[in-house]
Design a protein around this motif. Structure first.
Motif, PDB file in Angstrom:
ATOM      1  N   GLN A   1       0.826  -1.201   0.000  1.00  0.00           N
ATOM      2  CA  GLN A   1       0.000   0.000   0.000  1.00  0.00           C
ATOM      3  C   GLN A   1       0.865   1.259   0.000  1.00  0.00           C
ATOM      4  OE1 GLN A   1      -3.287   0.298  -0.386  1.00  0.00           O
ATOM      5  NE2 GLN A   1      -3.092   2.535  -0.323  1.00  0.00           N
ATOM      6  N   ARG A   2       1.943   1.242   0.732  1.00  0.00           N
ATOM      7  CA  ARG A   2       2.854   2.385   0.763  1.00  0.00           C
ATOM      8  C   ARG A   2       3.468   2.629  -0.614  1.00  0.00           C
ATOM      9  NH1 ARG A   2       6.619   2.663   6.139  1.00  0.00           N
ATOM     10  NH2 ARG A   2       5.001   2.552   7.737  1.00  0.00           N
ATOM     11  N   ARG A   3       3.852   1.550  -1.268  1.00  0.00           N
ATOM     12  CA  ARG A   3       4.459   1.705  -2.597  1.00  0.00           C
ATOM     13  C   ARG A   3       3.436   2.233  -3.602  1.00  0.00           C
ATOM     14  NH1 ARG A   3       6.666  -2.998  -0.739  1.00  0.00           N
ATOM     15  NH2 ARG A   3       5.286  -4.332  -1.973  1.00  0.00           N
ATOM     16  N   GLN A   4       2.199   1.797  -3.440  1.00  0.00           N
ATOM     17  CA  GLN A   4       1.153   2.302  -4.328  1.00  0.00           C
ATOM     18  C   GLN A   4       0.964   3.799  -4.129  1.00  0.00           C
ATOM     19  OE1 GLN A   4      -2.515   0.079  -4.147  1.00  0.00           O
ATOM     20  NE2 GLN A   4      -3.676   1.618  -5.293  1.00  0.00           N
ATOM     21  N   GLU A   5       0.952   4.252  -2.880  1.00  0.00           N
ATOM     22  CA  GLU A   5       0.810   5.671  -2.583  1.00  0.00           C
ATOM     23  C   GLU A   5       2.033   6.439  -3.077  1.00  0.00           C
ATOM     24  OE1 GLU A   5       0.196   5.756   1.608  1.00  0.00           O
ATOM     25  OE2 GLU A   5      -1.836   4.904   1.492  1.00  0.00           O
TER      26      GLU A   5
ATOM     27  N   SER B 174       3.873   5.675  -5.638  1.00  0.00           N
ATOM     28  CA  SER B 174       3.798   5.772  -7.101  1.00  0.00           C
ATOM     29  C   SER B 174       2.863   6.884  -7.544  1.00  0.00           C
ATOM     30  CB  SER B 174       3.341   4.434  -7.696  1.00  0.00           C
ATOM     31  OG  SER B 174       1.992   4.155  -7.356  1.00  0.00           O
ATOM     32  N   SER B 175       1.839   7.170  -6.719  1.00  0.00           N
ATOM     33  CA  SER B 175       0.927   8.268  -7.063  1.00  0.00           C
ATOM     34  C   SER B 175       1.544   9.620  -6.763  1.00  0.00           C
ATOM     35  CB  SER B 175      -0.395   8.112  -6.303  1.00  0.00           C
ATOM     36  OG  SER B 175      -0.212   8.273  -4.908  1.00  0.00           O
ATOM     37  N   ARG B 176       2.467   9.678  -5.787  1.00  0.00           N
ATOM     38  CA  ARG B 176       3.140  10.940  -5.480  1.00  0.00           C
ATOM     39  C   ARG B 176       4.262  11.233  -6.473  1.00  0.00           C
ATOM     40  NH1 ARG B 176       2.538   9.034  -0.049  1.00  0.00           N
ATOM     41  NH2 ARG B 176       4.707   8.316   0.093  1.00  0.00           N
ATOM     42  N   PHE B 177       4.893  10.165  -6.978  1.00  0.00           N
ATOM     43  CA  PHE B 177       6.020  10.311  -7.903  1.00  0.00           C
ATOM     44  C   PHE B 177       5.741   9.536  -9.194  1.00  0.00           C
ATOM     45  CE2 PHE B 177       7.670  10.673  -3.571  1.00  0.00           C
ATOM     46  CZ  PHE B 177       8.472  11.799  -3.627  1.00  0.00           C
ATOM     47  N   PRO B 178       4.709   9.905  -9.933  1.00  0.00           N
ATOM     48  CA  PRO B 178       4.346   9.126 -11.132  1.00  0.00           C
ATOM     49  C   PRO B 178       5.436   9.071 -12.198  1.00  0.00           C
ATOM     50  CG  PRO B 178       3.209  11.242 -11.116  1.00  0.00           C
ATOM     51  CD  PRO B 178       3.831  11.080  -9.755  1.00  0.00           C
ATOM     52  N   GLY B 179       6.222  10.130 -12.303  1.00  0.00           N
ATOM     53  CA  GLY B 179       7.267  10.151 -13.318  1.00  0.00           C
ATOM     54  C   GLY B 179       8.523   9.419 -12.893  1.00  0.00           C
ATOM     55  N   SER B 180       8.838   9.450 -11.597  1.00  0.00           N
ATOM     56  CA  SER B 180      10.085   8.872 -11.093  1.00  0.00           C
ATOM     57  C   SER B 180       9.942   7.428 -10.630  1.00  0.00           C
ATOM     58  CB  SER B 180      10.617   9.713  -9.921  1.00  0.00           C
ATOM     59  OG  SER B 180      10.711  11.081 -10.264  1.00  0.00           O
ATOM     60  N   TYR B 181       8.766   7.064 -10.165  1.00  0.00           N
ATOM     61  CA  TYR B 181       8.582   5.754  -9.538  1.00  0.00           C
ATOM     62  C   TYR B 181       8.997   4.588 -10.451  1.00  0.00           C
ATOM     63  CZ  TYR B 181       6.507   1.889  -6.989  1.00  0.00           C
ATOM     64  OH  TYR B 181       6.310   0.689  -6.316  1.00  0.00           O
TER      65      TYR B 181
ATOM     66  N   VAL C  71      18.672   7.568  -2.140  1.00  0.00           N
ATOM     67  CA  VAL C  71      18.010   6.504  -1.388  1.00  0.00           C
ATOM     68  C   VAL C  71      16.771   7.097  -0.734  1.00  0.00           C
ATOM     69  CG1 VAL C  71      18.238   4.764   0.429  1.00  0.00           C
ATOM     70  CG2 VAL C  71      20.263   5.468  -0.888  1.00  0.00           C
ATOM     71  N   ILE C  72      15.626   6.464  -0.944  1.00  0.00           N
ATOM     72  CA  ILE C  72      14.405   6.939  -0.297  1.00  0.00           C
ATOM     73  C   ILE C  72      13.666   5.764   0.334  1.00  0.00           C
ATOM     74  CG2 ILE C  72      14.164   8.838  -1.944  1.00  0.00           C
ATOM     75  CD1 ILE C  72      11.781   7.336  -3.133  1.00  0.00           C
ATOM     76  N   GLU C  73      12.867   6.065   1.328  1.00  0.00           N
ATOM     77  CA  GLU C  73      11.986   5.077   1.937  1.00  0.00           C
ATOM     78  C   GLU C  73      10.565   5.323   1.476  1.00  0.00           C
ATOM     79  OE1 GLU C  73      14.606   4.214   5.966  1.00  0.00           O
ATOM     80  OE2 GLU C  73      12.917   5.587   6.091  1.00  0.00           O
ATOM     81  N   ASP C  74       9.711   4.324   1.657  1.00  0.00           N
ATOM     82  CA  ASP C  74       8.388   4.380   1.028  1.00  0.00           C
ATOM     83  C   ASP C  74       7.400   5.348   1.671  1.00  0.00           C
ATOM     84  OD1 ASP C  74       7.752   3.007   3.353  1.00  0.00           O
ATOM     85  OD2 ASP C  74       7.510   1.068   2.349  1.00  0.00           O
ATOM     86  N   ASP C  75       7.794   5.995   2.770  1.00  0.00           N
ATOM     87  CA  ASP C  75       6.883   6.963   3.388  1.00  0.00           C
ATOM     88  C   ASP C  75       7.307   8.412   3.139  1.00  0.00           C
ATOM     89  OD1 ASP C  75       9.143   6.808   4.947  1.00  0.00           O
ATOM     90  OD2 ASP C  75       8.088   6.686   6.874  1.00  0.00           O
ATOM     91  N   VAL C  76       8.296   8.618   2.274  1.00  0.00           N
ATOM     92  CA  VAL C  76       8.760   9.975   2.001  1.00  0.00           C
ATOM     93  C   VAL C  76       7.680  10.764   1.252  1.00  0.00           C
ATOM     94  CG1 VAL C  76       9.831   9.494  -0.249  1.00  0.00           C
ATOM     95  CG2 VAL C  76      10.763  11.295   1.197  1.00  0.00           C
ATOM     96  N   LEU C  77       7.610  12.054   1.518  1.00  0.00           N
ATOM     97  CA  LEU C  77       6.632  12.928   0.870  1.00  0.00           C
ATOM     98  C   LEU C  77       7.346  13.885  -0.062  1.00  0.00           C
ATOM     99  CD1 LEU C  77       4.429  13.848   3.989  1.00  0.00           C
ATOM    100  CD2 LEU C  77       4.032  12.028   2.315  1.00  0.00           C
TER     101      LEU C  77
END
Length: 257
Positions: free
Chosen positions: A17-21, A23-30, A92-98
């Motif tokens: 679920q975190r990865r899905q969220e 991907s929506s925050r970073f659609p171009g980079s994800y 390096v990023i973690e999946d809860d970064v905004l």
């Protein structure tokens, strides 16, 4: 030709679920992020866990929680993967970064500007009392600041940072001595000529209830028993923090977080 800066994503296999969220925050980079499956320290065998934490306890560090051990092992894996590649720098990023895709572009541009002996912390200090001790001087490009050694101990979290080959190796060398917290930035570079830079590009949720690592630290804090000696140690540490901050301010450093 501009060198490629890979982006490594640290995320537990169970945190889809975190990865899905993300991907929506970073659609171009994800799509270009390389997922490193994080280690869930809570699932480590007891013998493995104690073998990992015992050297650090023997060296005078507090015992890491299982979640903290997992976090450290995960970031060690990232750095090893990076050093096995041909790249000179990485994010390096973690999946809860905004943040947003624009921030990723800014972070990559800044990583290409810093010297080879650098680590860049790209924000993520929200809700941390220690952030008031993060002081710096302008690095001369973008809104990037070089921190004094004093501030290294007050930069926390591993939700968004960048390393070079030199700084990644320094971190791994420090872990080889004994396993440390993944964000023990001050410890990593006590004897290494690595400078920490800071740039407020990304953020971290202020509500820490969803963070596995933060919850384990809260639990450790609550379990600590108070004493007169502990009280005096805290007062002395507070005085040293304030005196250190004053000395840095007099040398021209300014609060950057």
């Amino acid at each position: 030709m501009k060198q490629h800066v890979p982006i490594y994503l640290v995320s537990l296999d169970s945190d889809s679920q975190r990865r899905q969220e993300l991907s929506s925050r970073f659609p171009g980079s994800y799509p270009s992020m390389e997922w490193i499956r994080a280690t869930d320290g809570r699932k480590l065998h007891a013998a493995t866990y104690f073998k990992l934490v015992f050297p650090a306890v023997s060296a005078g560090f507090r015992m890491l929680s299982p979640a903290e051990v997992g976090c450290s092992l995960s970031h060690i894996e990232v750095l090893k993967r990076f050093l096995d590649s041909a790249h000179e720098r990485c994010l390096v990023i973690e999946d809860d970064v905004l943040g947003k895709d624009e921030g990723v572009n800014v972070a990559i541009e800044q990583m290409l500007e810093v010297p080879g002996n650098a680590v860049v912390i790209f924000g993520g200090q929200e809700g941390m009392p220690s952030r008031k001790y993060i002081l710096g001087k302008a690095a001369g490009f973008g809104r990037v600041y070089r921190l004094p050694k004093y501030s290294n101990n007050y930069v926390l979290r591993t939700c968004c940072y960048g390393v070079t080959r030199e700084s990644a190796k320094a971190i791994l060398d420090s872990h080889d001595q004994c396993l440390k917290l993944a964000d023990a930035w001050g410890e990593f570079f006590k004897c290494a000529p690595i400078d920490i830079y800071f740039s407020e590009v990304f953020s971290h949720p202020e509500d820490r209830s969803a963070s596995h690592i933060e919850q384990s630290r809260i639990a450790i804090g609550k379990s600590s028993k108070g004493s007169a000696v502990l009280f005096l140690k805290k007062r002395w540490a507070r005085l040293k923090r304030k005196l250190g901050a004053l000395a840095c301010l007099l040398m021209g450093y300014r609060r950057v977080s």
